[in-house]
Scaffold this motif. Structure first.
Motif, PDB file in Angstrom:
ATOM      1  N   LEU A  37       0.813  -1.227   0.000  1.00 44.07           N
ATOM      2  CA  LEU A  37       0.000   0.000   0.000  1.00 44.07           C
ATOM      3  C   LEU A  37       0.840   1.269   0.000  1.00 44.07           C
ATOM      4  CD1 LEU A  37      -2.948  -1.040   2.367  1.00 44.07           C
ATOM      5  CD2 LEU A  37      -2.651  -1.473  -0.081  1.00 44.07           C
ATOM      6  N   ASP A  38       2.108   1.148  -0.312  1.00 47.27           N
ATOM      7  CA  ASP A  38       2.963   2.271  -0.685  1.00 47.27           C
ATOM      8  C   ASP A  38       3.962   1.719  -1.688  1.00 47.27           C
ATOM      9  OD1 ASP A  38       5.108   1.015   0.685  1.00 47.27           O
ATOM     10  OD2 ASP A  38       4.784   2.195   2.490  1.00 47.27           O
ATOM     11  N   TRP A  39       4.634   2.594  -2.440  1.00 49.02           N
ATOM     12  CA  TRP A  39       5.453   2.099  -3.533  1.00 49.02           C
ATOM     13  C   TRP A  39       6.588   1.207  -3.055  1.00 49.02           C
ATOM     14  CZ3 TRP A  39       5.575   0.152  -7.845  1.00 49.02           C
ATOM     15  CH2 TRP A  39       6.762  -0.053  -8.544  1.00 49.02           C
ATOM     16  N   GLU A  40       7.274   1.601  -2.010  1.00 54.51           N
ATOM     17  CA  GLU A  40       8.419   0.828  -1.541  1.00 54.51           C
ATOM     18  C   GLU A  40       8.041  -0.624  -1.264  1.00 54.51           C
ATOM     19  OE1 GLU A  40      11.490   0.632   2.295  1.00 54.51           O
ATOM     20  OE2 GLU A  40      10.070   2.291   2.104  1.00 54.51           O
ATOM     21  N   LEU A  55      -4.654   3.480   6.204  1.00 56.71           N
ATOM     22  CA  LEU A  55      -5.317   4.194   7.301  1.00 56.71           C
ATOM     23  C   LEU A  55      -5.059   5.692   7.235  1.00 56.71           C
ATOM     24  CD1 LEU A  55      -4.633   1.635  10.186  1.00 56.71           C
ATOM     25  CD2 LEU A  55      -6.716   1.913   8.819  1.00 56.71           C
ATOM     26  N   GLN A  56      -3.871   6.108   6.764  1.00 63.57           N
ATOM     27  CA  GLN A  56      -3.574   7.534   6.719  1.00 63.57           C
ATOM     28  C   GLN A  56      -4.352   8.260   5.623  1.00 63.57           C
ATOM     29  OE1 GLN A  56      -1.464   5.048   6.001  1.00 63.57           O
ATOM     30  NE2 GLN A  56       0.170   5.661   4.565  1.00 63.57           N
ATOM     31  N   TYR A  57      -4.957   7.501   4.690  1.00 64.01           N
ATOM     32  CA  TYR A  57      -5.774   8.102   3.630  1.00 64.01           C
ATOM     33  C   TYR A  57      -7.270   7.908   3.881  1.00 64.01           C
ATOM     34  CZ  TYR A  57      -1.665   8.704   0.582  1.00 64.01           C
ATOM     35  OH  TYR A  57      -0.464   9.087   0.032  1.00 64.01           O
ATOM     36  N   LYS A  58      -7.618   7.442   5.061  1.00 64.67           N
ATOM     37  CA  LYS A  58      -9.011   7.075   5.325  1.00 64.67           C
ATOM     38  C   LYS A  58      -9.982   8.229   5.078  1.00 64.67           C
ATOM     39  CE  LYS A  58     -11.737   4.455   8.690  1.00 64.67           C
ATOM     40  NZ  LYS A  58     -11.727   3.789  10.019  1.00 64.67           N
ATOM     41  N   GLU A  59      -9.559   9.444   5.391  1.00 57.32           N
ATOM     42  CA  GLU A  59     -10.432  10.608   5.213  1.00 57.32           C
ATOM     43  C   GLU A  59     -10.342  11.196   3.805  1.00 57.32           C
ATOM     44  OE1 GLU A  59     -12.574  11.287   7.570  1.00 57.32           O
ATOM     45  OE2 GLU A  59     -11.660   9.634   8.725  1.00 57.32           O
ATOM     46  N   ASN A  60      -9.403  10.740   3.021  1.00 51.67           N
ATOM     47  CA  ASN A  60      -9.233  11.276   1.666  1.00 51.67           C
ATOM     48  C   ASN A  60      -8.794  10.174   0.707  1.00 51.67           C
ATOM     49  OD1 ASN A  60      -9.017  12.962  -0.531  1.00 51.67           O
ATOM     50  ND2 ASN A  60      -7.176  14.030   0.188  1.00 51.67           N
ATOM     51  N   PRO A  61      -9.669   9.197   0.458  1.00 55.05           N
ATOM     52  CA  PRO A  61      -9.270   8.055  -0.380  1.00 55.05           C
ATOM     53  C   PRO A  61      -8.923   8.436  -1.810  1.00 55.05           C
ATOM     54  CG  PRO A  61     -11.631   8.000   0.122  1.00 55.05           C
ATOM     55  CD  PRO A  61     -11.040   9.051   0.983  1.00 55.05           C
ATOM     56  N   ASP A  62      -9.513   9.518  -2.325  1.00 53.82           N
ATOM     57  CA  ASP A  62      -9.191   9.914  -3.695  1.00 53.82           C
ATOM     58  C   ASP A  62      -7.720  10.302  -3.831  1.00 53.82           C
ATOM     59  OD1 ASP A  62     -11.622   9.444  -4.964  1.00 53.82           O
ATOM     60  OD2 ASP A  62     -12.445  11.389  -4.381  1.00 53.82           O
ATOM     61  N   TYR A  67      -2.364   8.781  -6.008  1.00 59.87           N
ATOM     62  CA  TYR A  67      -1.012   8.272  -5.750  1.00 59.87           C
ATOM     63  C   TYR A  67      -0.749   6.991  -6.551  1.00 59.87           C
ATOM     64  CZ  TYR A  67       2.779   6.111  -2.968  1.00 59.87           C
ATOM     65  OH  TYR A  67       3.930   5.490  -2.554  1.00 59.87           O
ATOM     66  N   ILE A  68      -1.736   6.104  -6.574  1.00 57.46           N
ATOM     67  CA  ILE A  68      -1.600   4.871  -7.360  1.00 57.46           C
ATOM     68  C   ILE A  68      -1.393   5.213  -8.834  1.00 57.46           C
ATOM     69  CG2 ILE A  68      -2.801   2.815  -8.193  1.00 57.46           C
ATOM     70  CD1 ILE A  68      -4.198   2.686  -5.449  1.00 57.46           C
ATOM     71  N   ILE A  69      -2.236   6.102  -9.346  1.00 56.20           N
ATOM     72  CA  ILE A  69      -2.227   6.413 -10.779  1.00 56.20           C
ATOM     73  C   ILE A  69      -0.970   7.190 -11.171  1.00 56.20           C
ATOM     74  CG2 ILE A  69      -3.406   7.758 -12.570  1.00 56.20           C
ATOM     75  CD1 ILE A  69      -6.057   6.994 -11.175  1.00 56.20           C
ATOM     76  N   GLN A  70      -0.600   8.159 -10.375  1.00 55.93           N
ATOM     77  CA  GLN A  70       0.485   9.060 -10.758  1.00 55.93           C
ATOM     78  C   GLN A  70       1.868   8.547 -10.375  1.00 55.93           C
ATOM     79  OE1 GLN A  70      -0.615  12.817  -8.974  1.00 55.93           O
ATOM     80  NE2 GLN A  70      -2.612  12.823  -9.977  1.00 55.93           N
ATOM     81  N   ARG A  79     -11.107   4.373 -12.727  1.00 56.39           N
ATOM     82  CA  ARG A  79      -9.972   5.280 -12.931  1.00 56.39           C
ATOM     83  C   ARG A  79      -8.647   4.517 -12.875  1.00 56.39           C
ATOM     84  NH1 ARG A  79      -9.212   9.804  -8.930  1.00 56.39           N
ATOM     85  NH2 ARG A  79      -7.495  10.263 -10.389  1.00 56.39           N
ATOM     86  N   ILE A  80      -8.510   3.658 -11.887  1.00 54.61           N
ATOM     87  CA  ILE A  80      -7.256   2.918 -11.714  1.00 54.61           C
ATOM     88  C   ILE A  80      -7.045   1.919 -12.846  1.00 54.61           C
ATOM     89  CG2 ILE A  80      -6.034   1.276 -10.225  1.00 54.61           C
ATOM     90  CD1 ILE A  80      -7.521   2.654  -7.842  1.00 54.61           C
ATOM     91  N   LEU A  81      -8.108   1.211 -13.223  1.00 53.64           N
ATOM     92  CA  LEU A  81      -7.963   0.205 -14.277  1.00 53.64           C
ATOM     93  C   LEU A  81      -7.693   0.850 -15.630  1.00 53.64           C
ATOM     94  CD1 LEU A  81     -10.722  -2.388 -13.303  1.00 53.64           C
ATOM     95  CD2 LEU A  81      -8.271  -2.479 -12.843  1.00 53.64           C
TER      96      LEU A  81
END
Length: 428
Positions: A160-163, A195-202, A207-210, A241-243
């Protein structure tokens, strides 16, 4: 690879599952296994060279019989190597505590929203070294192989993060290079909202896309792009969007669809041209019809429903509607910790109304289609990779009748014997 040809001889049944290479099997074609009684298979240079009766092949190769490694399959059956098109192979830790919680009434989403579930595995996987992940997954691949599986898909999604997504995908590539089982990689950065994106999932979707998808392509880490489209996880709009972004980088779409709630996941799979939609416990009639129209493989995971004590997917409705169905273990630490694809076939027959013939087609040629590998694996046909399993039963129905048992006797992977008498061998 064996220098000598391999000649599997005189099996009670050689189950070829032929005729489905160009398109996955659907409807009544899922019951056409194309069985050869007293059958034999000649393998050489890692490929299947001939399939037929023992008499036919013994005559055709009469001048070379002494050259070949001959395997007597009398009283047994021979099938294509099994294909598992949905696993979460690379992960750290276990979640047996959640098993007890579910037995006491907690739901999957309740556990996940309280910080368990995917988040618990993410924490453990992030803290694990690549070597730890590799050696743990190697043991699981050994178990898959002992159950007759010669190809598995492996998803990321516990980073759930790039690393850490990159770490999982690199381990999967290392496994592909190190183990006889072929490992096909899927990027699943969209497995949960951190969890740190829970309030702002978009923002996480951005982050996934870009950030993530371009790097997956740049480093050639995966072939597929999967999203958990579920209420409380990723919405259909976010999933699309992701797909669609992944398609720009050559990543083929897959979807975790309609697992817990009806959420238009099957419909979205048809809209985005996904190669498969997986789970589908709550798929709508409209979604099933659209998948059938687009010939999208429905990958069903009865082990997950069994372990979560949930309603099973409507396999009978899907097959009768024309959806080509595949089966998979969904091997993962939380909702389906099994490597036994034969047991998944048992559940498909006993809990989803599938026939023994349909279960075999679903774990061979249709599963190969779900991984874009049907030209190479999934059936015993001339020119395909020499992946085969010999099972110690006199006919294929016994695989489901003697349920919960591993009948695997011999496994041949790319023309090399890797399981003999139910034991690993020749893997170094």
């Amino acid at each position: 690879m064996n220098a000598r040809p391999i000649f599997i001889r005189n099996a009670n049944q050689v189950i070829t599952v032929s005729g489905g290479t160009d398109a996955p099997l659907s409807k009544e074609r899922m019951r056409e296994l194309h069985i050869i009684p007293h059958g034999s298979v000649w393998m050489e240079d890692g490929r299947i060279q001939a399939v037929g009766t023992d008499e036919e092949l013994a005559e055709a190769y009469s001048s070379r019989l002494q050259e070949a490694k001959q395997i007597d399959a009398s009283g047994k059956i021979v099938m294509p190597g099994l294909v598992d098109p949905h696993t979460h192979l690379v992960h750290a830790g276990t979640r047996e505590d959640e098993f007890n919680m579910r037995l006491k009434g907690s739901t999957y989403m309740e556990i996940m929203n309280s910080g368990g579930g995917i988040h618990a595995s993410t924490s453990k996987t992030r803290s694990a070294s690549p070597d730890h992940l590799f050696h743990k997954a190697m043991k699981h691949l050994d178990s898959f192989l002992l159950h007759g599986v010669t190809t598995v898909e492996a998803k990321s999604g516990y980073g759930l993060d790039w690393e850490n997504e990159r770490k999982q995908l690199q381990v999967a590539l290392r496994l592909q290079e190190s183990h006889p089982v072929d490992v096909v990689s899927t990027f699943m950065g969209a497995h949960a909202i951190p969890l740190q994106y829970k309030e702002n999932p978009d923002a996480f979707v951005d982050y996934i896309i870009q950030e993530m998808l371009p790097k997956v392509k740049e480093e050639n880490l995966a072939e597929f792009n999967d999203v958990f489209c579920e209420e409380g996880v990723f919405t259909p709009e976010q999933t699309k969007r992701i797909l669609e972004a992944g398609k720009k980088y050559g990543l083929i779409p897959k979807i975790h669809a309609d697992e817990i709630e009806p959420y238009k996941g099957a419909e979205l799979a048809a809209e985005t041209g996904a190669i498969s939609a997986d789970h589908l416990l709550k798929a709508s009639d409209e979604g099933i019809a659209k998948m059938a129209e687009k010939n999208i493989v429905g990958v069903l995971l009865p082990g997950t429903a069994f372990f979560l004590m949930a309603e099973f997917a409507r396999a009978r409705r899907m097959i009768d509607s024309g959806v080509p169905v595949a089966l998979a273990t969904d091997f993962n630490p939380g909702s389906s910790p099994t490597t036994s694809l034969p047991f998944i076939m048992n559940l498909a027959c006993l809990k989803m109304g599938m026939s023994p013939e349909e279960a075999i087609a679903a774990c061979t040629i249709n599963a190969a289609h779900a991984l874009n590998r049907a030209s190479e694996i999934g059936s015993l046909e001339k020119g395909k990779k020499a992946d085969a399993v010999i099972l110690d039963v006199p006919n294929y129905v016994m695989l489901q009748y003697h349920y919960g048992m591993n009948h695997t006797h011999t496994v041949i992977k790319a023309g090399r014997i890797v399981v003999d008498g139910g034991r690993l061998c020749g893997m170094n």
